[in-house]
Design a protein around this motif. Structure first.
Motif, PDB file in Angstrom:
ATOM      1  N   ARG B 203       0.829  -1.205   0.000  1.00 59.22           N
ATOM      2  CA  ARG B 203       0.000   0.000   0.000  1.00 59.22           C
ATOM      3  C   ARG B 203       0.872   1.267   0.000  1.00 59.22           C
ATOM      4  O   ARG B 203       0.522   2.278  -0.596  1.00 59.22           O
ATOM      5  N   ALA B 207       0.583   4.087  -2.860  1.00 54.03           N
ATOM      6  CA  ALA B 207       0.346   5.500  -2.532  1.00 54.03           C
ATOM      7  C   ALA B 207       1.413   6.367  -3.178  1.00 54.03           C
ATOM      8  O   ALA B 207       1.105   7.342  -3.883  1.00 54.03           O
ATOM      9  N   ASP B 247      -7.592  -0.303   1.040  1.00 50.43           N
ATOM     10  CA  ASP B 247      -8.026   1.028   0.626  1.00 50.43           C
ATOM     11  C   ASP B 247      -9.192   1.504   1.493  1.00 50.43           C
ATOM     12  O   ASP B 247     -10.313   1.659   1.024  1.00 50.43           O
ATOM     13  N   ASP B 248      -8.914   1.749   2.771  1.00 46.99           N
ATOM     14  CA  ASP B 248      -9.972   2.169   3.692  1.00 46.99           C
ATOM     15  C   ASP B 248      -9.772   3.637   4.107  1.00 46.99           C
ATOM     16  O   ASP B 248      -8.943   4.345   3.547  1.00 46.99           O
ATOM     17  N   GLU B 249     -10.524   4.046   5.105  1.00 46.66           N
ATOM     18  CA  GLU B 249     -10.472   5.437   5.577  1.00 46.66           C
ATOM     19  C   GLU B 249      -9.064   5.781   6.092  1.00 46.66           C
ATOM     20  O   GLU B 249      -8.542   6.858   5.817  1.00 46.66           O
ATOM     21  N   ASP B 250      -8.447   4.855   6.821  1.00 51.05           N
ATOM     22  CA  ASP B 250      -7.088   5.074   7.346  1.00 51.05           C
ATOM     23  C   ASP B 250      -6.116   5.363   6.192  1.00 51.05           C
ATOM     24  O   ASP B 250      -5.295   6.277   6.260  1.00 51.05           O
ATOM     25  N   PHE B 251      -6.241   4.547   5.143  1.00 49.85           N
ATOM     26  CA  PHE B 251      -5.354   4.714   3.991  1.00 49.85           C
ATOM     27  C   PHE B 251      -5.557   6.091   3.362  1.00 49.85           C
ATOM     28  O   PHE B 251      -4.603   6.772   2.997  1.00 49.85           O
ATOM     29  N   LYS B 252      -6.842   6.479   3.250  1.00 48.10           N
ATOM     30  CA  LYS B 252      -7.138   7.776   2.626  1.00 48.10           C
ATOM     31  C   LYS B 252      -6.507   8.927   3.403  1.00 48.10           C
ATOM     32  O   LYS B 252      -5.966   9.870   2.812  1.00 48.10           O
ATOM     33  N   ILE B 253      -6.595   8.848   4.728  1.00 45.79           N
ATOM     34  CA  ILE B 253      -6.005   9.910   5.563  1.00 45.79           C
ATOM     35  C   ILE B 253      -4.496   9.981   5.327  1.00 45.79           C
ATOM     36  O   ILE B 253      -3.927  11.048   5.118  1.00 45.79           O
ATOM     37  N   TYR B 255      -2.811   8.747   2.753  1.00 45.14           N
ATOM     38  CA  TYR B 255      -2.565   9.109   1.350  1.00 45.14           C
ATOM     39  C   TYR B 255      -2.634  10.620   1.152  1.00 45.14           C
ATOM     40  O   TYR B 255      -1.753  11.232   0.542  1.00 45.14           O
ATOM     41  N   ASN B 256      -3.697  11.216   1.667  1.00 47.07           N
ATOM     42  CA  ASN B 256      -3.872  12.662   1.477  1.00 47.07           C
ATOM     43  C   ASN B 256      -2.749  13.470   2.124  1.00 47.07           C
ATOM     44  O   ASN B 256      -2.287  14.459   1.572  1.00 47.07           O
TER      45      ASN B 256
END
Lengths: 401, 401
Positions: B203, B207, B247-253, B255-256
């Motif tokens: 992951r 990213a 690809d969950d909420e944790d990943f999105k945080i 990643y951003n």
């Protein structure tokens, strides 16, 4: 044999030219040129591939499509590019005014402009220019015409050559302007070629299109493809040779002469790039194919790091190799050999042991040959370019508007 | 929120760094950096796509492929590029020496070099550098490391950010060097990122690879893609968040936050281009697709005529439009709108009527935003670049060898 010759576009039989001051350039320098054939001429042309093409490019493309032309009008000091419908109207009006003055039809008039983008043509000055130039038309007028189309060029570009076809002397001459916004693709700048060869229009266009690919499309000053580029040939047939209509020996003789002329002219344009202090000949050897060879050559020619290194007479072969590496062409670093002049600077994947003093002497020359042997195929190509100097930044960093 | 912060690569838990003088640079400036994680870290990296890649790129790619790493050694002053088998041996030896010094294995050591191409590493100095740097490792050592990797950069580049994942504070920090030979494609220069996030290696690479495309691959100083570019992230998991594996909420945080950090760092590299006096943000709007938007942006960013115009504070929108026109992207001149700052300079196929004084004010700023609305699709992109000045020619025209 191609030679520098002020006779230029009036070298061939039946052509007159003129170059005058129409008041378009702020400097007051000559800025309006006219080239006329006594009789109908087959016309061929290649034009910029820029999607933002200038109005005269559209107008002249139509003339080339019609197959014949009798006159070329060209102004410097204003590109008539990004000028919308007004620009198109002005380019068409220019052709109409010239046609009326010369007693021909507007679709026989090639129109060309070069100069600043985004400014509309001063039509009153164009009208005056047409009258003055028509009155000045002369069999020795090529030099004036060549002088009227240049912008930041430091010298006029004028070449001639002659050949025997069918026992007849055939003449070819050309004038060009180059300097900035020079990066090939189809045509590269303004170049007008005249010949008294008797040749079919289709074959003339075939020859020009093929020749462009290995001459004007192989040079780069700064990687910028202009909105106004065009190379146009007029062939009026007055040499009296039997008409060239197919791929025979006559065609080959004509083709080779035109090719040599275009190559020399392209080299002159590259050598006189804005601010140039060096003329670089970049030979690519043994590439997989022509496209790859060109990619490598152009990547080196356009690399600011390579160009500034040559300006500084720095034999920084690493930058040359680096530019070859990111060109997108197939290459194997370990197989590649790089030479500056006749000195090998890189081979077997690493820097070569070379005579530093001899290399410094090569770097101090005005004309420098770079050889890149890729050793992975059998196709060669040559790209011509120049260095990047303080003067380029000065010329183009000046406030123009 | 990304901020300039000298804590850089030691901002995250469990990382130490050092930057020392190993005597590689002739100037005597710091030239050797070491970054170490206390514990195993997932590693992701992106590397130059140049076919002439430097030895450390090959060595580090292998480490990234292995999935984990604990240390990064980086030297400036010598690129170890185009150095053949000797260069490969030296890069591997560098990793081995560092590993021995740190009590880890060589395949846990990322190796990076930047500097002149074609010169082999002075291994005695590298050995000394490793010892000195290992002894100097410190939780506040990032500033020294940042300082040791720069070459012609005018300031160090160091950013940090933090986020909350799974209730845990997660830290991310980065240092970078840029300046010359900067043109994207995969990675663009040296950038080292550390984080204490607990994240799966796959992951992490996903990213980074995605983020690179819209950050480091969207900048250009001079169009030259280096032989040595790399962006590497070490994630040691010490923040203690539940492991990010999908690809969950944790990943999105995460990643951003990483994306924002990379964008800011890429902008800093572009703004500090060699000789730069202007920072150009080129926004392309409503392109047919991302590839086209990038082509237009990069064509403008790399045009010497555009770059010198901005250096000269010349609002020469014609050159911008010209560069867009030859970019190869779909565009219709009549539909295109060009703005400098908030001032429309071109619309409806021709120059717009604008307040000259207001435009001069825009051109005099250090940061200038260029907006190109193509109006033929719905994809936007942003490219960051700088101008081309006398100083660029000076820096790169100097005799280096």
């Amino acid at each position: 044999m191609v030679k520098e010759d002020k006779a230029g576009v009036t070298y061939a039989k039946g052509f007159k030219a003129a170059g005058v001051k129409a008041g378009i350039k702020k400097s007051g320098n000559p800025d309006f040129a006219l080239i006329v054939s006594d009789t109908d001429a087959a016309v061929a042309g290649t034009f910029t591939q820029n999607k933002v093409a200038a109005a005269p490019v559209y107008v002249s493309k139509k003339v080339v499509k019609s197959g014949s032309a009798k006159a070329i009008v060209a102004n410097s000091g204003c590109a008539n590019a990004c000028t919308g419908q007004q620009g198109m109207d002005d380019a068409e009006k220019t052709a109409a005014l010239a046609a009326a003055q010369l007693g021909i039809t507007a679709d026989d008039v090639i129109v060309a402009s070069t100069g600043v983008i985004g400014v509309t043509l001063p039509m009153d000055k164009i009208a005056t220019g047409i009258k003055t130039a028509a009155a000045a038309l002369d069999e020795n007028g090529s030099k004036d015409a060549a002088n009227a189309i240049i912008t930041t060029d430091t010298y006029i570009k004028s070449l001639t050559t002659d050949i025997i076809i069918d026992g007849k002397e055939v003449h070819i001459g050309a004038i060009a302007k180059g300097a900035g916004m020079i990066q090939p693709n189809m045509a590269t700048m303004l170049c007008f070629i005249t010949t008294d060869a008797n040749i079919d229009q289709v074959r003339l266009q075939l020859a020009l299109s093929a020749i462009i690919e290995k001459s004007f499309n192989m040079i780069s000053v700064d990687g910028d493809m202009s909105t106004n580029d065009m190379v146009v040939v007029l062939a009026n047939g007055q040499a009296g040779n039997r008409k060239i209509v197919k791929d025979d020996e006559d065609f080959k003789i004509f083709y080779n002469a035109l090719a040599e002329l275009c190559c020399k002219m392209a080299q002159k344009v590259a050598a006189d790039g804005e601010g140039a202090t060096k003329f670089l000949t970049i030979n690519i050897h043994n590439a997989k194919n022509f496209a790859d060879a060109k990619k490598v050559g152009m990547s080196i020619a356009n690399s600011p790091l390579v160009k500034t290194a040559f300006f500084g007479q720095d034999p920084n072969w690493g930058r040359v190799l680096c530019a070859a590496g990111y060109s997108g062409a197939d290459m194997v670093p370990e197989k590649t050999v790089v030479k500056f002049g006749n000195i090998t600077v890189y081979a077997d994947g690493t820097g070569a042991a070379f005579d530093k003093k001899a290399l410094q002497k090569v770097m101090a020359e005005h004309d420098i040959v770079i050889d890149i042997d890729l050793n992975i195929g059998s196709t060669d190509a040559t790209v011509w370019s120049c260095d990047l100097s303080y003067e380029y930044v000065k010329i183009n960093g000046e406030y123009h508007t």
